[in-house]
Design a protein around this motif. Sequence first.
Motif, short mmCIF file in Angstrom:
data_model
loop_
_atom_site.label_atom_id
_atom_site.label_comp_id
_atom_site.label_asym_id
_atom_site.label_seq_id
_atom_site.Cartn_x
_atom_site.Cartn_y
_atom_site.Cartn_z
N LEU A 42 27.57 19.67 22.38
CA LEU A 42 27.50 20.57 21.49
C LEU A 42 27.38 20.39 19.87
CD1 LEU A 42 27.66 23.87 21.40
CD2 LEU A 42 30.15 23.49 21.59
N LEU A 46 24.29 21.87 17.84
CA LEU A 46 24.49 22.54 16.79
C LEU A 46 23.83 21.82 15.25
CD1 LEU A 46 27.91 24.08 17.29
CD2 LEU A 46 25.75 25.39 17.12
N ASP A 55 19.30 30.80 10.79
CA ASP A 55 20.40 31.13 11.20
C ASP A 55 20.26 32.36 12.42
OD1 ASP A 55 21.72 29.38 9.70
OD2 ASP A 55 22.64 30.95 8.26
N ILE A 58 19.52 30.59 15.56
CA ILE A 58 20.48 29.99 16.20
C ILE A 58 21.60 31.14 16.85
CG2 ILE A 58 22.61 28.55 15.73
CD1 ILE A 58 21.05 27.34 13.37
N ALA A 59 21.82 31.86 16.11
CA ALA A 59 22.60 33.07 16.66
C ALA A 59 22.16 33.61 18.02
CB ALA A 59 22.94 34.21 15.81
N VAL A 61 20.35 32.04 20.40
CA VAL A 61 20.72 31.15 21.36
C VAL A 61 22.12 31.09 21.76
CG1 VAL A 61 20.75 28.46 21.75
CG2 VAL A 61 18.72 29.45 20.53
N LEU A 62 23.02 31.18 20.77
CA LEU A 62 24.33 31.27 20.91
C LEU A 62 24.75 32.72 21.91
CD1 LEU A 62 25.82 29.95 17.86
CD2 LEU A 62 25.69 28.79 20.20
N ARG A 63 24.10 33.68 21.61
CA ARG A 63 24.15 34.93 22.13
C ARG A 63 23.82 34.62 23.67
NH1 ARG A 63 22.09 37.20 17.52
NH2 ARG A 63 23.61 37.88 16.25
N SER A 64 22.74 33.94 23.80
CA SER A 64 22.04 34.04 25.30
C SER A 64 23.16 33.33 26.07
CB SER A 64 20.76 33.23 25.02
OG SER A 64 20.49 32.95 26.35
N ALA A 65 23.76 32.25 25.51
CA ALA A 65 24.66 31.08 26.06
C ALA A 65 26.05 32.10 26.41
CB ALA A 65 24.98 30.21 25.36
N LEU A 66 26.30 32.74 25.72
CA LEU A 66 27.76 33.72 25.79
C LEU A 66 27.39 34.70 27.08
CD1 LEU A 66 30.29 34.34 25.06
CD2 LEU A 66 29.54 35.88 23.38
N ALA A 87 19.54 25.23 28.31
CA ALA A 87 19.36 26.34 27.47
C ALA A 87 18.04 26.81 27.12
CB ALA A 87 20.05 26.16 26.24
#
Length: 88
Positions: A42, A46, A55, A58-59, A61-66, A87
Amino acid sequence: MALDPQGDAPEDLSHAGSVTDKAIEYMMEQGIAPISIASALLGGALGLMAREMEDKAIANVLRSALRSVENGELQEMRRQGAEPPAAS
């Protein structure tokens, strides 16, 4: 970086996922704790995203993971004993 025919993911995502799976397998064989492996991967991901992406991307990608976690996709993988998908 070319996208797949649906435009969802880079065409080399599967290859990158395979290489990552092999690296995880190797680290597990070396006796490295799963939490250490996950934390290192991780952190590396990142760091790479910070160097290569804006940014907002990146947000996303992180929202998709969440969303995957919140939708129970990881629980389903645990029940099936499956490997997590790469991912997107």
